[in-house]
Write an enzyme that holds these catalytic residues in place. Structure first.
Site, short mmCIF file in Angstrom:
data_model
loop_
_atom_site.label_atom_id
_atom_site.label_comp_id
_atom_site.label_asym_id
_atom_site.label_seq_id
_atom_site.Cartn_x
_atom_site.Cartn_y
_atom_site.Cartn_z
N ASP A 151 0.48 -0.04 5.61
CA ASP A 151 0.80 1.35 5.91
C ASP A 151 0.21 1.71 7.26
OD1 ASP A 151 -1.95 1.64 5.36
OD2 ASP A 151 -1.53 2.13 3.27
N ASP B 184 -1.97 4.61 9.37
CA ASP B 184 -2.81 5.80 9.29
C ASP B 184 -3.00 6.37 10.69
OD1 ASP B 184 -3.51 5.51 6.44
OD2 ASP B 184 -4.46 3.67 7.13
N ASP C 22 -15.58 2.18 7.86
CA ASP C 22 -16.38 1.15 7.18
C ASP C 22 -16.67 -0.08 8.06
OD1 ASP C 22 -13.67 0.50 6.95
OD2 ASP C 22 -13.66 0.30 4.77
P1 ATP Z 1 -4.94 -1.50 3.99
O1 ATP Z 1 -4.15 -0.24 4.16
O2 ATP Z 1 -4.34 -2.71 4.58
O3 ATP Z 1 -5.43 -1.69 2.60
P2 ATP Z 1 -6.83 -0.11 5.64
O4 ATP Z 1 -7.97 -0.61 6.48
O5 ATP Z 1 -5.76 0.62 6.35
O6 ATP Z 1 -6.29 -1.35 4.84
P3 ATP Z 1 -7.07 2.24 4.01
O7 ATP Z 1 -7.65 2.36 2.67
O8 ATP Z 1 -5.63 2.49 4.25
O9 ATP Z 1 -7.46 0.79 4.52
O10 ATP Z 1 -7.93 3.18 4.96
C1 ATP Z 1 -7.61 3.45 6.31
C2 ATP Z 1 -8.87 3.45 7.16
O11 ATP Z 1 -9.74 4.49 6.71
C3 ATP Z 1 -9.70 2.19 7.08
O12 ATP Z 1 -9.24 1.19 7.97
C4 ATP Z 1 -11.07 2.69 7.46
O13 ATP Z 1 -11.17 2.87 8.85
C5 ATP Z 1 -11.10 4.07 6.81
N1 ATP Z 1 -11.66 4.00 5.45
C6 ATP Z 1 -10.98 3.89 4.29
N2 ATP Z 1 -11.79 3.88 3.24
C7 ATP Z 1 -13.03 3.99 3.73
C8 ATP Z 1 -14.33 4.03 3.13
N3 ATP Z 1 -14.47 3.95 1.81
N4 ATP Z 1 -15.39 4.18 3.95
C9 ATP Z 1 -15.22 4.27 5.29
N5 ATP Z 1 -14.05 4.21 5.90
C10 ATP Z 1 -12.96 4.08 5.14
MG MG Z 2 -4.11 1.58 5.49
#
Ligand code: ATP
Ligand code: MG
Length: 456
Positions: A60, A62, A140
């Protein structure tokens, strides 16, 4: 927040990185352009940037911006504001959702009613807005804190994420222990990203998982269920499962399943074989763009624990069907103390389990009904899975069901009419069982006194 490195802003220009605008989804671009044209800052961030830089297809996209939620809402008709702990905007394009978050600032030291931690250091409110730089250090891992700027197509890196991406290292931003305590789910995220990206978790972040993993007990079970689905149904389920077990995190999420694996030892564990084969199949289906259902995999994870309880209930005098129903309820209830299982999924798990005996012993009367049951496909796939990992005595019946699906309605009826009727229990046998059941009923532990017995 303390950060163990001096923050240094690095800008990677358009011609120095591999992301092209065409790589970004049309909907994400629409959102970025509209924010930019309204005079706000607009960046693509998180997994979208990370995965594109690694040549992978993002799950996805963001977006991060300095526009506040109400300002975002004013810009997009198709916008919903969600979340309490984090207030976010979702811009909806049919089933595609672009998540837009306002830059967040630090929550320590202040007396703001918009931010707060509990006694264990866990963040419970997090709605203080900040600058781009502050937003970066709240994320994170360094590789998740790279910002693609729609204004000039550059990437902004405050935490050394580009270097870590190059070295395939997952490094927590800031003090690792504090960051795990703020949100213990980051431990599960570390495992998920390491498994998906084939990265190593940097030594301190690696070691602290073993020391802090019990903090996951304080996380709401519904959030743990969501994370479980991401771990097992994100396309890298087998890697995630193996890594979760190595970090002893799996036993916190699925203690009944892990206990059975330990009991027989990995070499002889039917549970381990079933789970791993199901994950191989799931990963393959996702790679082919096919759908997967969390209920099927939950049914796999808890199949042998359920069998174990069923045998215990039979020993205590219940007959087969009654024991199956009690065991399904018992196992689902116990699991719900660790990860929730939404009702629609727990119902499907039971259906899959309960259908197994109908599939194993089809009768003249019931076989056609089984074939047209809306859960037939799931139940049949489950039967094939069991056969494929060692229950080879099911081979003939699996072939029968495979065959009947290819036949015309007349042929199907013919095949069913050749089956026998249900086995009848003799009256004497029945009353003997009833007596036995009565005698042992008193010794069965009251299930309702078990922890987590909320709903089944
Ligand atoms: P994917 O969507 O592939 O699972 P992602 O890195 O995009 O991985 P998401 O859960 O969509 O993960 O979150 C988007 C972003 O928000 C992350 O890349 C991170 O920068 C931030 N983020 C999400 N969850 C947390 C958390 N628990 N603590 C700190 N930052 C977070
Ligand atoms: Mg994501």
């Amino acid at each position: 927040m303390t950060i163990n490195k001096t923050i240094k802003k690095t800008i990677i220009r358009q011609n120095e990185h591999s992301i092209a605008r065409d790589d970004i989804s049309k909907n994400a671009l629409k959102v970025l352009y509209r924010l930019k044209d309204a005079g706000y800052q607009a960046y693509l961030v998180g997994g979208g940037v990370r995965d594109l830089l690694l040549g992978k297809k993002p799950k996805d996209f963001d977006v991060a911006t300095d526009a506040h939620p109400d300002e975002i809402k004013a810009l997009f008709r198709n916008c919903r504001l969600i979340g309490r702990r984090f207030r976010l905007a979702h811009i909806l394009f049919g089933r595609d959702v672009i998540e837009v978050a306002t830059f967040r600032g630090p929550h320590e030291g202040g007396t703001s009613p918009h931010a707060g931690k509990n006694e264990e250091g866990r963040i419970i409110r997090d709605n203080v807005y900040g600058s781009l730089e502050e937003d970066a250090i709240r994320r994170d891992f360094t590789v998740n804190a790279l910002y693609y700027n729609i204004r000039d197509d550059s990437i902004v890196d405050f935490t050394g994420g580009m270097q870590d991406l190059h070295n395939k290292v997952l490094r927590m931003i800031g003090d690792v222990s504090t960051r795990y305590r703020e949100d213990p789910v980051r431990m599960l995220r570390a495992v998920r990203f390491a498994a998906k990206l084939d990265f190593t978790i940097e030594p301190e972040a690696h070691q602290l998982i073993f020391e802090l993993k019990e903090l996951l007990d304080g996380i709401p079970v519904a959030r743990l269920f969501d994370e479980t689905v991401k771990l097992f149904q994100g396309g890298y389920g087998l890697n995630c499962f193996r890594l979760l077990r190595r970090y002893q995190l799996f036993e916190l999420l699925f203690p009944l399943t892990e206990a059975l694996i330990k009991e027989t030892g990995e070499q002889n564990s039917a549970t381990l074989k079933l789970v791993e084969q199901a994950l191989i199949n799931t990963d393959e289906r996702i790679a082919q763009g096919k759908s997967v259902n969390p209920a099927f995999f939950m049914a796999v994870l808890l199949w042998y624990p359920m069998q174990d309880y069923k045998n215990r209930f039979i020993e205590r005098g219940q007959h087969e069907v009654e024991a199956l129903i009690s065991a399904s309820r018992e196992v689902i209830t116990r699991q719900q103390a660790h990860t929730s299982i939404p009702k629609r999924f727990s119902m499907m798990m039971r259906d899959i389990w309960h259908m197994q005996s109908q599939l194993q012993h089809p009768t003249k009367k019931r076989a056609l009904r089984t074939l047209t049951n809306k859960r037939f496909r799931a139940g049949y796939d489950f039967l094939l899975l069991r056969e494929s990992v060692g229950e080879h005595e099911l081979k003939a019946i699996c072939d029968w069901w495979t065959d009947i699906q290819t036949r015309s309605p007349e042929e199907q009826e013919q095949m069913c009419s050749e089956l026998g009727g249900p086995k009848r229990r003799r009256g004497a046998d029945k009353s003997r069982r009833r007596k036995k059941r009565k005698a042992v009923k008193l010794t069965v532990e009251p299930v309702s006194s078990q922890p987590g017995n909320t709903q089944a």
